[in-house]
Design a protein around this motif. Structure first.
Motif, PDB file in Angstrom:
ATOM      1  N   ALA A  83       0.829  -1.203   0.000  1.00 54.55           N
ATOM      2  CA  ALA A  83       0.000   0.000   0.000  1.00 54.55           C
ATOM      3  C   ALA A  83       0.868   1.260   0.000  1.00 54.55           C
ATOM      4  O   ALA A  83       0.560   2.247  -0.684  1.00 54.55           O
ATOM      5  CB  ALA A  83      -0.926  -0.004   1.215  1.00 54.55           C
ATOM      6  N   LEU A  84       1.968   1.228   0.751  1.00 56.49           N
ATOM      7  CA  LEU A  84       2.845   2.390   0.807  1.00 56.49           C
ATOM      8  C   LEU A  84       3.457   2.720  -0.551  1.00 56.49           C
ATOM      9  O   LEU A  84       3.737   3.883  -0.844  1.00 56.49           O
ATOM     10  CB  LEU A  84       3.959   2.156   1.829  1.00 56.49           C
ATOM     11  N   THR A  85       3.662   1.688  -1.387  1.00 54.24           N
ATOM     12  CA  THR A  85       4.285   1.943  -2.689  1.00 54.24           C
ATOM     13  C   THR A  85       3.328   2.655  -3.635  1.00 54.24           C
ATOM     14  O   THR A  85       3.731   3.071  -4.725  1.00 54.24           O
ATOM     15  CB  THR A  85       4.764   0.632  -3.336  1.00 54.24           C
ATOM     16  N   GLY A  86       2.073   2.825  -3.237  1.00 52.91           N
ATOM     17  CA  GLY A  86       1.128   3.573  -4.069  1.00 52.91           C
ATOM     18  C   GLY A  86       1.158   5.065  -3.803  1.00 52.91           C
ATOM     19  O   GLY A  86       0.432   5.813  -4.451  1.00 52.91           O
ATOM     20  N   SER A  87       1.999   5.480  -2.850  1.00 56.17           N
ATOM     21  CA  SER A  87       2.076   6.893  -2.505  1.00 56.17           C
ATOM     22  C   SER A  87       2.775   7.693  -3.606  1.00 56.17           C
ATOM     23  O   SER A  87       3.566   7.153  -4.393  1.00 56.17           O
ATOM     24  CB  SER A  87       2.828   7.048  -1.184  1.00 56.17           C
ATOM     25  N   ASP A  88       2.521   9.023  -3.634  1.00 53.97           N
ATOM     26  CA  ASP A  88       3.249   9.931  -4.530  1.00 53.97           C
ATOM     27  C   ASP A  88       4.538  10.426  -3.893  1.00 53.97           C
ATOM     28  O   ASP A  88       5.343  11.086  -4.558  1.00 53.97           O
ATOM     29  CB  ASP A  88       2.372  11.135  -4.893  1.00 53.97           C
ATOM     30  N   ASP A  89       4.731  10.149  -2.641  1.00 52.28           N
ATOM     31  CA  ASP A  89       5.913  10.579  -1.908  1.00 52.28           C
ATOM     32  C   ASP A  89       6.996   9.509  -2.055  1.00 52.28           C
ATOM     33  O   ASP A  89       6.829   8.375  -1.607  1.00 52.28           O
ATOM     34  CB  ASP A  89       5.559  10.780  -0.428  1.00 52.28           C
ATOM     35  N   ASP A  90       8.114   9.879  -2.688  1.00 58.03           N
ATOM     36  CA  ASP A  90       9.169   8.897  -2.948  1.00 58.03           C
ATOM     37  C   ASP A  90       9.688   8.261  -1.674  1.00 58.03           C
ATOM     38  O   ASP A  90      10.015   7.063  -1.649  1.00 58.03           O
ATOM     39  CB  ASP A  90      10.330   9.553  -3.711  1.00 58.03           C
ATOM     40  N   GLU A  91       9.789   9.031  -0.591  1.00 55.81           N
ATOM     41  CA  GLU A  91      10.298   8.470   0.659  1.00 55.81           C
ATOM     42  C   GLU A  91       9.351   7.407   1.210  1.00 55.81           C
ATOM     43  O   GLU A  91       9.787   6.390   1.752  1.00 55.81           O
ATOM     44  CB  GLU A  91      10.514   9.593   1.687  1.00 55.81           C
ATOM     45  N   VAL A  92       8.067   7.654   1.080  1.00 53.64           N
ATOM     46  CA  VAL A  92       7.088   6.664   1.534  1.00 53.64           C
ATOM     47  C   VAL A  92       7.193   5.407   0.672  1.00 53.64           C
ATOM     48  O   VAL A  92       7.155   4.274   1.177  1.00 53.64           O
ATOM     49  CB  VAL A  92       5.662   7.243   1.478  1.00 53.64           C
ATOM     50  N   VAL A  93       7.331   5.593  -0.627  1.00 50.92           N
ATOM     51  CA  VAL A  93       7.473   4.450  -1.529  1.00 50.92           C
ATOM     52  C   VAL A  93       8.715   3.645  -1.162  1.00 50.92           C
ATOM     53  O   VAL A  93       8.689   2.408  -1.129  1.00 50.92           O
ATOM     54  CB  VAL A  93       7.554   4.914  -2.993  1.00 50.92           C
ATOM     55  N   LEU A  94       9.807   4.335  -0.879  1.00 55.07           N
ATOM     56  CA  LEU A  94      11.043   3.634  -0.516  1.00 55.07           C
ATOM     57  C   LEU A  94      10.875   2.859   0.774  1.00 55.07           C
ATOM     58  O   LEU A  94      11.439   1.757   0.924  1.00 55.07           O
ATOM     59  CB  LEU A  94      12.192   4.631  -0.395  1.00 55.07           C
ATOM     60  N   SER A  95      10.108   3.371   1.714  1.00 52.04           N
ATOM     61  CA  SER A  95       9.881   2.613   2.948  1.00 52.04           C
ATOM     62  C   SER A  95       9.055   1.363   2.662  1.00 52.04           C
ATOM     63  O   SER A  95       9.283   0.299   3.236  1.00 52.04           O
ATOM     64  CB  SER A  95       9.194   3.487   4.000  1.00 52.04           C
ATOM     65  N   GLY A  96       8.062   1.485   1.739  1.00 49.11           N
ATOM     66  CA  GLY A  96       7.302   0.313   1.331  1.00 49.11           C
ATOM     67  C   GLY A  96       8.177  -0.698   0.617  1.00 49.11           C
ATOM     68  O   GLY A  96       8.052  -1.908   0.822  1.00 49.11           O
TER      69      GLY A  96
END
Length: 868
Positions: free
Chosen positions: A750-763
């Protein structure tokens, strides 16, 4: 052969076995699994314990190589050597709880070492396996040792013993003693330098065969020794006198140890006629019984008999055994089959089947009934209909796709239509409906269910009408027609209370509760649990198992995997104990769903594979678990996804089609085929909307949004399901919801669906930690397309366990490649399709940079991998 050589090179195993017995005397019991091929020395090892522990009490039972095993055969062998309570319980095997308790008490002899050995468990009946499962879990609390011997080379993936071994794998104090062949040094010490190489070449180091070769006449050159045990035994048979040879042949058709009265009845001259055979090592003769020195000896003799002689001897054994007041009907059926006596099969088969059902050995019951039905021309029509229904019921209980439950029940219905008994016909139609659903023919099930209600509505039998109405309710509930399900369930409950029938009450409460729960009413759970309580109190194991299945399924639908896992512990144990094989498989696959939720990939695979040989509804769910694990961990998944989707549509129930569609959508999205996602997703989403099922449509809405075809948010209004949140674009809320529910993969995804690259990287980091290879690769590719410069590399294989980045399944395949197995044999061993194995082999060869299978094994070994 002297006792010392009999256990040559088994000193370590004997010491461990003796040590276990000594520890048991202090109250620390254990289970010892002694495995190996025929003739490897399993029985000799156990027998040597008598000399090593003269103070121990040794109890031995043996499983027989009957066409259909005796129910509790090895336990019956204990009669005469155990206390009165256990002996009495063994005479009433249907009283299972009393039998189990009596055996437990028999072994609970503080301060003394008791060793209970059950030999040749690979031939055990289901009731015996059930008892051993129950006892095995409790041995750590007893002053006793349970020793099980079995041939591990005769266990295919579907062998019933596999379930016992799996259950014991988690038991306390389990000791495994796999026995291998004698070494060349050991053979040399026995045979002498001159004969050692030839003896080893002939026998492969198998102790029994070594013994047979060395027992050949002195001076016979080694190269003249026949290469098989059959020839060795027959050579010995030719050296005894004709009367002894005749006696040995008469006894060879009896698959168990022969008691003295049976010897006297079968063998002219009785015990005295066996002296020559005993002297030549063919038989072990005791005052009260006689047995072959080894089962291979007996089989060599009986297999060598001319067909006419073997038939005649079995007929003689049948005639003698049938006159005994304590005869075992299963043994009579075996000899009747071997004698070609159809009338005897028909006469004794139903009793053997009934005894098997009483002992909860349903596979054996099905086998006996199949033998009787092979001679259906000798049965009158009412009896034939009864036996067909009994056969269908037994096959339904074991959930065996290869058996003829549907065909048998269908034939029974046709016969009932001509007999004029409307109640019997209505009951038979209801059974046909249930079996038809179980094998995947829902439309046939619906037709038979409606016919059953029509037929029974014109009778005075309120109980059968109630059962028919509850069956209609169940089918409606399974098809998401919840209003219809509730109405028919309430009618059935009213009738059940009127006739005071707990079976109907349990069944209908289950349907009503599941329908309510599925529609979001938490009070439904109380009804399903009350259904289970009613079933357990009444001893209705099938109804109880079905209730467990529905409780677990609804807990998973409502994202409560931890609770589902807790329910499964008791549910699986109950289904195992009562030999509800189909429900045991269903519950085990559901446990695979729980493991999938927790991203425990290996556990999910192991449990799901249990359902591959089950009927279509179970197999479809198993394929879903296997396909999802494969998709997420980078395994070849195409075949699994394709079959799951095909089977789901064929079953035509939303509880099958929706998960199958979600799996197909996930696979299509990972390969960037958004058009396929939209086509499949929209089709099943529309069906979920039509029947009003919110839980099934939220995941499809999630995949449709990812594919660029979002559903109207108003259609998901009010739902807090994480998939509903992601379908509305709330990636953070979805991730938090998944994490709170215990779904780590979904939370990271779910986190990888974010527009925030840092959030995607955490996912992405979460996916890497879980081994979510396929999605992680797509996320990395998307990040690079978005211009992110520092995209972390994926995990680098650092140990021999993931050499060259091979997945766990690819390592399994590599291990079998190292054994020289072709793809077809690997597929059979791992319960996969040959095409899937082809994919695995191609993938691992590519990862290893190998151009041949042999080179792949060599390259893996060079990187530190080993078979061990």
């Amino acid at each position: 052969m002297p006792s010392r050589t009999r256990v040559l090179e088994r000193d370590d195993e004997l010491a461990e076995l003796a040590g276990a017995a000594r520890r048991a005397a202090t109250g620390a019991g254990s289970v010892v699994l002694v495995s190996g091929e025929a003739g490897i020395g399993k029985s000799s090892l156990v027998a040597a314990l008598q000399d090593a522990l003269p103070e121990a009490r040794l109890l031995t039972g043996r499983c027989d190589d009957l066409a259909t095993p005796r129910v509790l055969g090895p336990l019956r062998d204990l009669s005469g050597t155990v206390g009165a309570d256990l002996a009495r319980a063994l005479r009433s095997p249907g009283e299972r709880d009393a039998l189990f308790a009596a055996l437990y008490d028999e072994l609970d002899w503080a301060g003394h070492a008791t060793v209970l050995t059950v030999e040749d468990v690979h031939w055990a009946d289901e009731a015996t396996l059930d008892l051993l499962r129950w006892l095995g879990r409790r041995m750590a609390d007893l002053p006793a040792v349970l020793v099980l011997t079995y041939r591990d080379d005769e266990l295919d993936g579907g062998h019933p013993l596999r379930r016992l071994l799996a259950a014991l794998a988690t038991a306390r104090s389990v000791i495994r003693l796999p026995l291998g062949p004698l070494s060349s040094d050991a053979v040399r010490s026995l045979a002498g330098p001159a004969r050692a190489d030839a003896v080893l070449a002939v026998t492969g180091g198998n102790p029994f065969l070594v013994h047979e070769v060395l027992a050949s006449p002195n001076g016979e050159p080694p190269d003249a020794v026949p290469p098989s045990v059959v020839d060795l035994v027959l050579a010995r048979m030719h050296r005894i006198d004709p009367d002894s040879r005749d006696a040995v042949e008469r006894l060879s058709v009896i698959t168990s140890t022969v008691d003295r009265p049976l010897v006297d009845a079968l063998v002219p001259g009785g015990l005295a006629a066996l002296a020559s055979a005993e002297e030549h090592g063919l038989l072990l003769v005791e005052p009260r019984r006689v047995g072959f020195r080894h089962e291979l000896t007996r089989r060599a003799v009986v297999d060598a008999l001319p067909a006419a002689r073997r038939t005649t001897l079995n007929a003689a054994a049948l005639a003698v055994l049938a006159q005994r007041p304590d005869h075992d009907p299963a043994q009579l059926v075996h000899h009747a089959l071997e004698a070609g006596d159809a009338a005897a099969v028909v006469r004794h088969g139903p009793a053997a089947a009934a005894a098997a059902v009483t002992g909860r050995a349903h596979r054996q019951a099905a086998d006996h009934l199949r033998a009787v039905l092979a001679h259906r021309d000798e049965l009158d029509l009412p009896e034939l209909a009864d036996l067909l229904e009994a056969s269908a019921r037994a096959c339904y209980t074991v959930g065996d796709r290869e058996r003829s439950a549907l065909a048998d029940q269908d034939e029974a219905v046709r016969i009932r239509r001509g007999l004029g008994d409307r109640v019997a016909l209505g009951s038979s139609l209801r059974s046909l409906s249930r079996i038809a659903w179980w094998v995947g023919d829902r439309h046939r099930a619906e037709e038979a269910a409606a016919d059953a209600v029509d037929v029974l509505s014109g009778t005075e039998d309120r109980r059968e009408l109630a059962l028919a109405l509850s069956n209609v309710s169940q089918l409606a509930m399974l098809a998401e027609r919840m209003t219809e399900a509730r109405e028919n369930a309430e009618r059935a409950i009213e009738l059940a209370r009127e006739v005071d029938d707990r079976a109907v009450l349990s069944h209908a409460l289950n349907n009503l509760g599941t329908a309510q729960w599925a529609q979001g009413d938490p009070a439904g759970r109380d009804l399903v649990e009350r259904s289970r309580t009613v079933a357990l109190e009444a001893g209705l194991s099938e109804h109880a198992s079905r209730a467990w299945c529905n409780v677990v399924w609804q807990l998973l639908v409502h994202l409560r995997p931890d609770e589902a896992g807790e329910e499964l512990v008791a549910g699986i144990e109950h289904a195992e104990a009562d030999e509800q094989v189909a429900f045991w498989k269903y519950l085990t696959v559901e446990r695979g769903l729980v493991a999938l939720a927790g991203a425990r990939w290996s556990a999910a695979l192991a449990d799901a594979e249990v359902g591959l040989d089950a009927t279509s509804p179970i197999r479809c769910t198993a394929l879903f678990v296997l396909g999802r694990v494969a998709l997420r961990t980078g395994e070849p998944a195409e075949d699994l996804v394709e079959e799951c989707w095909r089977l789901g549509r064929q079953l035509d129930e939303l509880q099958r089609t929706a998960p199958a569609a979600a799996l197909a959508c996930e696979a299509a999205w990972l390969r960037r085929d958004e058009e396929q996602v939209c086509r499949i997703g929209r089709e099943v989403y529309a069906e979920a909307c039509r029947v009003g099922s919110l839980p099934w449509r939220v995941e499809l809405a999630h995949w449709l949004r990812l594919a660029g075809d979002p559903v109207d948010p108003a259609e998901l209004a009010g739902s807090t399901h994480p998939y509903a949140l992601s379908a509305r674009g709330d990636w953070r809320g979805a991730a938090d919801g998944w994490a709170a529910a215990g779904y780590p993969y979904e939370a990271a995804a779910a986190l990888t669906g974010s527009d925030d690259d840092e959030v995607v990287l955490s996912g992405l980091a979460g996916l890497d930690a879980l081994g979510g290879v396929r999605l992680a690769d797509r996320v990395r590719e998307d990040l690079r397309r978005r211009g992110v410069v520092r995209v972390p590399r994926g995990p680098i294989p650092a140990t021999r366990d993931n050499v060259a980045g091979l997945t766990p399944r690819q390592l399994d395949v590599l291990t079998l490649l190292a054994e020289g197995l072709p793809n077809a044999a690997i597929a059979e061993r791992l319960v996969l399709s040959v095409r899937t194995v082809d994919h695995h082999v191609a993938a691992l060869m590519a990862k290893l940079g190998a151009v041949s299978r042999h080179e792949a094994v060599e390259r893996a070994a060079g990187l530190g991998w080993s078979v061990g």
